[in-house]
Design a protein around this motif. Structure first.
Motif, mmCIF file in Angstrom:
data_model
loop_
_atom_site.group_PDB
_atom_site.id
_atom_site.type_symbol
_atom_site.label_atom_id
_atom_site.label_comp_id
_atom_site.label_asym_id
_atom_site.label_seq_id
_atom_site.Cartn_x
_atom_site.Cartn_y
_atom_site.Cartn_z
ATOM 1 N N GLN A 74 0.824 -1.211 0.000
ATOM 2 C CA GLN A 74 0.000 0.000 0.000
ATOM 3 C C GLN A 74 0.861 1.265 0.000
ATOM 4 O O GLN A 74 0.691 2.163 0.825
ATOM 5 N N VAL A 75 1.769 1.346 -0.966
ATOM 6 C CA VAL A 75 2.685 2.489 -1.021
ATOM 7 C C VAL A 75 1.917 3.794 -1.207
ATOM 8 O O VAL A 75 2.197 4.798 -0.551
ATOM 9 N N GLY A 76 0.929 3.792 -2.108
ATOM 10 C CA GLY A 76 0.166 5.013 -2.352
ATOM 11 C C GLY A 76 -0.521 5.516 -1.101
ATOM 12 O O GLY A 76 -0.459 6.708 -0.772
ATOM 13 N N ARG A 77 -1.182 4.624 -0.393
ATOM 14 C CA ARG A 77 -1.860 5.025 0.842
ATOM 15 C C ARG A 77 -0.855 5.506 1.874
ATOM 16 O O ARG A 77 -1.109 6.464 2.612
ATOM 17 N N ALA A 78 0.312 4.850 1.937
ATOM 18 C CA ALA A 78 1.337 5.253 2.899
ATOM 19 C C ALA A 78 1.753 6.707 2.678
ATOM 20 O O ALA A 78 1.747 7.514 3.609
ATOM 21 N N VAL A 79 2.115 7.065 1.441
ATOM 22 C CA VAL A 79 2.624 8.419 1.217
ATOM 23 C C VAL A 79 1.523 9.475 1.324
ATOM 24 O O VAL A 79 1.789 10.609 1.738
ATOM 25 N N VAL A 80 0.288 9.113 0.987
ATOM 26 C CA VAL A 80 -0.813 10.070 1.159
ATOM 27 C C VAL A 80 -1.064 10.331 2.637
ATOM 28 O O VAL A 80 -1.308 11.474 3.052
ATOM 29 N N LEU A 81 -0.978 9.283 3.459
ATOM 30 C CA LEU A 81 -1.118 9.467 4.908
ATOM 31 C C LEU A 81 0.043 10.278 5.479
ATOM 32 O O LEU A 81 -0.145 11.123 6.351
ATOM 33 N N GLN A 82 1.244 10.015 4.990
ATOM 34 C CA GLN A 82 2.443 10.631 5.558
ATOM 35 C C GLN A 82 2.637 12.081 5.135
ATOM 36 O O GLN A 82 3.301 12.848 5.841
ATOM 37 N N HIS A 83 2.078 12.454 3.999
ATOM 38 C CA HIS A 83 2.252 13.807 3.470
ATOM 39 C C HIS A 83 0.890 14.441 3.167
ATOM 40 O O HIS A 83 0.570 14.713 2.001
ATOM 41 N N PRO A 84 0.070 14.713 4.187
ATOM 42 C CA PRO A 84 -1.278 15.239 3.928
ATOM 43 C C PRO A 84 -1.285 16.642 3.325
ATOM 44 O O PRO A 84 -2.301 17.060 2.776
ATOM 45 N N ARG A 85 -0.167 17.379 3.418
ATOM 46 C CA ARG A 85 -0.106 18.737 2.864
ATOM 47 C C ARG A 85 0.777 18.800 1.615
ATOM 48 O O ARG A 85 1.290 19.873 1.264
ATOM 49 N N ALA A 86 0.947 17.662 0.948
ATOM 50 C CA ALA A 86 1.760 17.627 -0.273
ATOM 51 C C ALA A 86 1.230 18.609 -1.300
ATOM 52 O O ALA A 86 0.021 18.788 -1.448
ATOM 53 N N LEU A 87 2.155 19.233 -2.028
ATOM 54 C CA LEU A 87 1.771 20.250 -2.997
ATOM 55 C C LEU A 87 0.916 19.677 -4.118
ATOM 56 O O LEU A 87 -0.043 20.308 -4.558
ATOM 57 N N ASP A 88 1.258 18.467 -4.578
ATOM 58 C CA ASP A 88 0.501 17.870 -5.674
ATOM 59 C C ASP A 88 0.786 16.373 -5.732
ATOM 60 O O ASP A 88 1.632 15.839 -5.000
ATOM 61 N N VAL A 89 0.063 15.688 -6.635
ATOM 62 C CA VAL A 89 0.209 14.243 -6.770
ATOM 63 C C VAL A 89 1.582 13.884 -7.334
ATOM 64 O O VAL A 89 2.139 12.826 -7.023
ATOM 65 N N ASP A 90 2.158 14.756 -8.158
ATOM 66 C CA ASP A 90 3.497 14.488 -8.694
ATOM 67 C C ASP A 90 4.509 14.336 -7.564
ATOM 68 O O ASP A 90 5.370 13.445 -7.598
ATOM 69 N N ARG A 91 4.409 15.197 -6.567
ATOM 70 C CA ARG A 91 5.359 15.125 -5.450
ATOM 71 C C ARG A 91 5.074 13.922 -4.554
ATOM 72 O O ARG A 91 6.010 13.299 -4.032
ATOM 73 N N LEU A 92 3.812 13.581 -4.382
ATOM 74 C CA LEU A 92 3.495 12.352 -3.653
ATOM 75 C C LEU A 92 4.077 11.134 -4.369
ATOM 76 O O LEU A 92 4.623 10.228 -3.737
ATOM 77 N N THR A 93 3.962 11.135 -5.686
ATOM 78 C CA THR A 93 4.516 10.025 -6.466
ATOM 79 C C THR A 93 6.036 9.984 -6.331
ATOM 80 O O THR A 93 6.635 8.907 -6.222
ATOM 81 N N GLY A 94 6.671 11.156 -6.318
ATOM 82 C CA GLY A 94 8.115 11.207 -6.113
ATOM 83 C C GLY A 94 8.518 10.616 -4.778
ATOM 84 O O GLY A 94 9.501 9.862 -4.691
ATOM 85 N N ALA A 95 7.771 10.941 -3.722
ATOM 86 C CA ALA A 95 8.046 10.358 -2.407
ATOM 87 C C ALA A 95 7.845 8.851 -2.441
ATOM 88 O O ALA A 95 8.613 8.088 -1.837
ATOM 89 N N GLY A 96 6.815 8.404 -3.165
ATOM 90 C CA GLY A 96 6.560 6.971 -3.281
ATOM 91 C C GLY A 96 7.670 6.241 -4.016
ATOM 92 O O GLY A 96 8.023 5.109 -3.667
ATOM 93 N N LYS A 97 8.232 6.859 -5.039
ATOM 94 C CA LYS A 97 9.336 6.239 -5.767
ATOM 95 C C LYS A 97 10.548 6.034 -4.856
ATOM 96 O O LYS A 97 11.200 4.981 -4.890
#
Length: 350
Positions: A74-97
Motif C-alpha cells: 500500500q505504497v500510495g496510501r502510505a505516502v498520502v497518509l504521511q504527506h497530507p499537505r503535499a503540494l501535488d500528486v506528482d510530489r506524492l509520487t516522487g516520495a513513493g518512488k
C-alpha cells in the motif's frame, strides 16, 4: 569494548511465534502515544499506486511474483497518509518512488533470502555501489561509462538512480543532497545490523537504539519540506536543535515499526533483532514484559519530540511548518502500520 557472542538463548523468541502471537488484527497498540492522522483520500492513493506500478514496470524493477507484495504494501496510501499537505500528486509520487526504491534495495541486498540473492555476507560491497547510484561516480570517461552501464543493469541500482532523478526534478539541490546523505546514514545502519547478525552479538538496549537511529525512516522524513513545496534552508536545517527534533521524530516512528512488525519478523526468524527482543535479553524478562517496556520507551521518545517540536514551532512560521510536516509523517506512518493487516499483526499482550 568486548563484544560477547550472541547465543540462541539470549534472544527469547520462540519458534512457534506465528501461532502463539498472531491474535490481534489491526488497530493501534494499546497505550502507544500517537496522534490521529488525517484520513487518506482513497482516489489520490489509488492514483499514486497506479503511477508507481507503471514506473516500476517500465523500469523492470521487480518480478511478477512480487505483485502481491506490491499491492499489500500500500505504497500510495502510505505516502498520502504521511504527506497530507503535499503540494501535488506528482510530489506524492516522487516520495513513493523513493520509498519503493529503498524497500527494493533492502529486500534484494540486505535481507537473508537466497531466492532474492540477498545476504548479509558482502553487504558492504553492494551498498557502496547502491550509494553510487545516488552519489555519482566521477572518474575517466571510460570508467564512468562502465559505471553507468552497471547501474542500469541492476534493478535495485536502477530504482535508486531513477527515483532520485525524479525527486531532484522538483527538490532543490540542497534538499537532494540532504537525501543522499541520509541514505548513507541508512546504509551504515544496515551494515551494523548485518555485522551483529554475523557475529551473533546481542547489543545492549542503547546500542540497539543507536543502530536504529541510522537504520530508520530518516530519508523519508527529511523530504517533508520538498514534498510540501517549500525548502527549510540548509543553514537552518543544520542547527543542532533542528537535527535533534528530526532525529526524535525518526526514532519514534522507527520504534513503532519494531512494535508493529514484531510478530511478522519473529515468526520468520526467532533470533531477529528488534527492540522487544533486545530489552528481553538485557533485562532477562519475558517477551510480554519487554514488549510493554518497549512501548514505554517509544512513548518517552515521542513525548520529547512533541514537546521540543512545539517549542521550535513557536519561534517562526517556517519552523512551525517543518515540525508540523514531521508530525504529520509520524502520525500517518503510525496509521499505516495500525491498519495494514496484510503485513502486521499484534501480539495478544493486553
Amino acid at each position: 569494548m568486548s563484544t560477547p557472542a550472541r547465543t540462541e538463548s539470549a534472544l527469547p523468541g520462540p519458534p512457534n511465534l506465528a501461532r502463539s502471537l498472531r491474535a490481534r488484527r489491526g488497530g493501534a497498540i494499546p497505550g502507544l502515544r500517537h496522534r490521529a492522522a488525517e484520513p487518506a483520500d482513497p482516489r489520490k492513493a489509488a492514483e499514486v499506486d497506479r503511477r508507481l506500478e507503471a514506473w516500476a514496470r517500465g523500469l523492470d524493477l521487480f518480478p511478477a511474483a512480487w505483485n502481491g507484495d506490491f499491492a499489500g504494501f500500500q505504497v500510495g496510501r502510505a505516502v498520502v497518509l504521511q504527506h497530507p499537505r503535499a503540494l501535488d500528486v506528482d510530489r506524492l509520487t516522487g516520495a513513493g518512488k523513493l520509498l519503493l526504491a529503498e524497500n527494493i534495495v533492502d529486500s534484494c541486498y540486505c535481507e537473508e533470502d537466497e531466492g532474492r540473492g540477498a545476504s548479509r555476507s558482502g553487504l558492504g560491497g553492494r551498498l557502496v555501489l547502491a550509494q553510487s547510484a545516488l552519489d555519482p561516480f566521477h572518474g575517466t570517461p571510460e570508467m564512468e561509462e562502465e559505471w553507468r552501464h552497471g547501474v542500469q543493469a541492476d534493478g535495485p541500482l536502477r530504482s535508486y538512480h531513477w527515483a532520485l532523478k525524479d525527486y531532484a526534478a522538483f527538490a532543490t539541490p540542497s534538499q537532494t543532497d540532504r537525501f543522499v546523505h541520509d541514505i548513507a546514514r541508512l546504509h551504515l545502519g544496515y551494515l551494523a545490523e548485518a555485522a551483529w547478525a554475523q557475529t551473533r552479538y546481542t547489543p545492549r538496549v542503547w546500542e540497539y537504539l543507536v543502530m536504529r537511529q541510522f537504520n530508520n525512516f530518516r530519508p523519508c522524513l527529511s523530504i517533508v519540506d520538498a514534498v510540501d513545496g517549500y525548502e527549510l534552508p540548509e543553514a537552518l536545517y543544520a542547527r543542532p536543535e533542528i537535527q535533534r527534533v528530526t532525529a526524535l521524530a525518526c526514532n519514534a516512528t522507527t520504534i513503532v515499526n519494531d512494535l508493529y512488525s514484531f510478530t511478522k519478523e519473529l515468526a520468520g526468524d526467532p533470533t531477529h533483532l528488534n527492540l522487544p527482543q533486545v530489552v528481553a535479553a538485557a533485562d532477562r524478562r519475558g517477551l510480554k514484559a519487554a514488549y510493554l517496556k518497549s512501548v514505554d520507551i517509544h512513548n518517552a521518545v515521542m513525548a520529547s519530540f512533541e514537546e521540543e517540536a512545539a517549542l521550535l514551532a513557536a519561534t517562526s512560521p517556517l519552523l512551525e511548518r517543518y515540525t508540523r510536516g514531521l508530525s504529520d509523517w509520524v502520525a500517518g506512518n503510525h496509521e499505516w502500520h495500525a491498519t495494514n493487516t496484510h503485513r502486521y499483526h499484534l501480539p495478544d499482550y493486553w
